[in-house]
Write a protein that holds these residues in place. Sequence first.
Motif, PDB file in Angstrom:
ATOM      1  N   GLU A  45       0.790  -1.125  -0.250  1.00 26.29           N
ATOM      2  CA  GLU A  45       0.049  -0.085   0.483  1.00 26.29           C
ATOM      3  C   GLU A  45       0.777   1.226  -0.270  1.00 26.29           C
ATOM      4  OE1 GLU A  45      -2.089  -0.118   3.544  1.00 26.29           O
ATOM      5  OE2 GLU A  45      -3.498  -2.369   2.719  1.00 26.29           O
ATOM      6  N   ASN A  46       0.437   2.097  -1.054  1.00 21.90           N
ATOM      7  CA  ASN A  46       1.013   3.524  -0.310  1.00 21.90           C
ATOM      8  C   ASN A  46       2.584   3.802  -1.353  1.00 21.90           C
ATOM      9  OD1 ASN A  46      -1.252   4.536   0.625  1.00 21.90           O
ATOM     10  ND2 ASN A  46      -0.482   4.071   2.418  1.00 21.90           N
ATOM     11  N   VAL A  47       3.028   2.761  -2.139  1.00 23.78           N
ATOM     12  CA  VAL A  47       4.448   2.718  -2.724  1.00 23.78           C
ATOM     13  C   VAL A  47       4.122   3.717  -3.177  1.00 23.78           C
ATOM     14  CG1 VAL A  47       5.347   1.920  -4.662  1.00 23.78           C
ATOM     15  CG2 VAL A  47       3.758   0.417  -3.984  1.00 23.78           C
ATOM     16  N   GLY A  48       3.199   4.708  -3.896  1.00 25.57           N
ATOM     17  CA  GLY A  48       3.940   6.103  -4.551  1.00 25.57           C
ATOM     18  C   GLY A  48       4.579   7.129  -3.362  1.00 25.57           C
ATOM     19  N   ARG A  49       3.547   7.021  -1.606  1.00 22.99           N
ATOM     20  CA  ARG A  49       3.714   8.185  -1.350  1.00 22.99           C
ATOM     21  C   ARG A  49       5.203   8.451  -0.505  1.00 22.99           C
ATOM     22  NH1 ARG A  49       2.355   7.781   4.869  1.00 22.99           N
ATOM     23  NH2 ARG A  49       1.428   6.300   4.242  1.00 22.99           N
ATOM     24  N   HIS A  50       5.166   6.212  -0.379  1.00 23.57           N
ATOM     25  CA  HIS A  50       7.186   5.787   0.281  1.00 23.57           C
ATOM     26  C   HIS A  50       8.305   6.599  -0.224  1.00 23.57           C
ATOM     27  CE1 HIS A  50       4.871   4.177   3.827  1.00 23.57           C
ATOM     28  NE2 HIS A  50       3.969   3.038   2.585  1.00 23.57           N
ATOM     29  N   ALA A  51       7.878   6.379  -1.928  1.00 21.18           N
ATOM     30  CA  ALA A  51       8.715   6.500  -3.177  1.00 21.18           C
ATOM     31  C   ALA A  51       8.895   8.697  -2.649  1.00 21.18           C
ATOM     32  CB  ALA A  51       8.442   6.352  -4.504  1.00 21.18           C
ATOM     33  N   ARG A  52       7.920   8.958  -2.895  1.00 18.43           N
ATOM     34  CA  ARG A  52       7.953   9.933  -2.948  1.00 18.43           C
ATOM     35  C   ARG A  52       9.013  10.582  -1.181  1.00 18.43           C
ATOM     36  NH1 ARG A  52       2.971  10.039  -4.583  1.00 18.43           N
ATOM     37  NH2 ARG A  52       1.757  10.260  -2.966  1.00 18.43           N
ATOM     38  N   ALA A  53       8.621  10.423  -0.287  1.00 21.74           N
ATOM     39  CA  ALA A  53       9.234  10.567   1.652  1.00 21.74           C
ATOM     40  C   ALA A  53      11.063  10.466   0.872  1.00 21.74           C
ATOM     41  CB  ALA A  53       8.560   9.678   1.930  1.00 21.74           C
ATOM     42  N   LEU A  54      11.458   9.309   0.244  1.00 20.52           N
ATOM     43  CA  LEU A  54      12.882   8.988   0.036  1.00 20.52           C
ATOM     44  C   LEU A  54      12.854   9.621  -0.971  1.00 20.52           C
ATOM     45  CD1 LEU A  54      11.743   5.133  -0.423  1.00 20.52           C
ATOM     46  CD2 LEU A  54      13.287   5.958   1.202  1.00 20.52           C
ATOM     47  N   VAL A  55      12.526  10.206  -2.263  1.00 14.82           N
ATOM     48  CA  VAL A  55      13.272  11.775  -2.901  1.00 14.82           C
ATOM     49  C   VAL A  55      13.331  13.016  -2.368  1.00 14.82           C
ATOM     50  CG1 VAL A  55      11.992  12.871  -4.982  1.00 14.82           C
ATOM     51  CG2 VAL A  55      11.774  10.541  -5.360  1.00 14.82           C
ATOM     52  N   ALA A  56      12.539  12.813  -1.278  1.00 17.12           N
ATOM     53  CA  ALA A  56      12.481  14.040  -0.575  1.00 17.12           C
ATOM     54  C   ALA A  56      13.593  14.038   0.459  1.00 17.12           C
ATOM     55  CB  ALA A  56      10.842  14.485   0.194  1.00 17.12           C
ATOM     56  N   ALA A  57      13.169  12.410   0.729  1.00 14.97           N
ATOM     57  CA  ALA A  57      14.803  12.687   1.595  1.00 14.97           C
ATOM     58  C   ALA A  57      16.021  13.213   1.069  1.00 14.97           C
ATOM     59  CB  ALA A  57      15.232  11.440   2.301  1.00 14.97           C
ATOM     60  N   GLY A  58      16.496  12.498  -0.130  1.00 16.75           N
ATOM     61  CA  GLY A  58      17.740  12.433  -0.730  1.00 16.75           C
ATOM     62  C   GLY A  58      18.009  11.660  -1.767  1.00 16.75           C
ATOM     63  N   PHE A  59      17.274  10.761  -1.853  1.00 16.02           N
ATOM     64  CA  PHE A  59      17.195  10.356  -3.417  1.00 16.02           C
ATOM     65  C   PHE A  59      16.690  10.383  -4.690  1.00 16.02           C
ATOM     66  CE2 PHE A  59      16.655   6.712  -0.100  1.00 16.02           C
ATOM     67  CZ  PHE A  59      18.166   5.663  -0.182  1.00 16.02           C
ATOM     68  N   ASP A  60      18.122  10.302  -5.548  1.00 17.63           N
ATOM     69  CA  ASP A  60      17.715  11.081  -6.622  1.00 17.63           C
ATOM     70  C   ASP A  60      16.626   9.903  -7.517  1.00 17.63           C
ATOM     71  OD1 ASP A  60      19.704  12.964  -7.207  1.00 17.63           O
ATOM     72  OD2 ASP A  60      20.761  11.543  -6.249  1.00 17.63           O
ATOM     73  N   ALA A  61      15.830   8.230  -7.580  1.00 19.49           N
ATOM     74  CA  ALA A  61      15.100   7.642  -8.307  1.00 19.49           C
ATOM     75  C   ALA A  61      15.120   7.015  -7.113  1.00 19.49           C
ATOM     76  CB  ALA A  61      15.659   7.358  -9.306  1.00 19.49           C
TER      77      ALA A  61
END
Length: 166
Positions: A117-133
Amino acid sequence: MAQREKEIVGVGTFPAPGDRGTVVVSGLASDAHTWNLVYLQLVIEELGYRVVNLGPCVPDDVLVAECRRIDPALVVIGSVNGHGRTDGLRAIARLRACPELAATPMVIGGKLTVSDENVGRHARALVAAGFDAVFPDQASDAADFTAFVASLPPAPQPALSAGRPR
């Protein structure tokens, strides 16, 4: 070697190993899975990079120290156990806190949570934290990852001094 033989063995198909720089591939502290990291290493090597594979269960301190020592063109973190989001948030904060790694491209992928669940939300949190992709297993595939890595500019070549490598 005849042209036909080159086609069969694939000579000339991929860039020479290491021409594009060095990539660090790593698991996270809580993830003991290895085959995903081996697969990532092979894909990245086919794209012309040297790979330093730190393996599974890499403590944050070791990941940071090795990235600082190697100065990679890219850092790739793989997760299979479902704790990629939690461990990834902690690791990226430590990596981005190092001024010499601040501009280094860094990606994470695999099973990021124990729930789908919420894969997109988790991915956005990781990008916001500093991952480029972010390449979650539920929402991306190997072609997405390969396209990202192939799009990176080659690492600068070492400078020559008096005709010899430094």
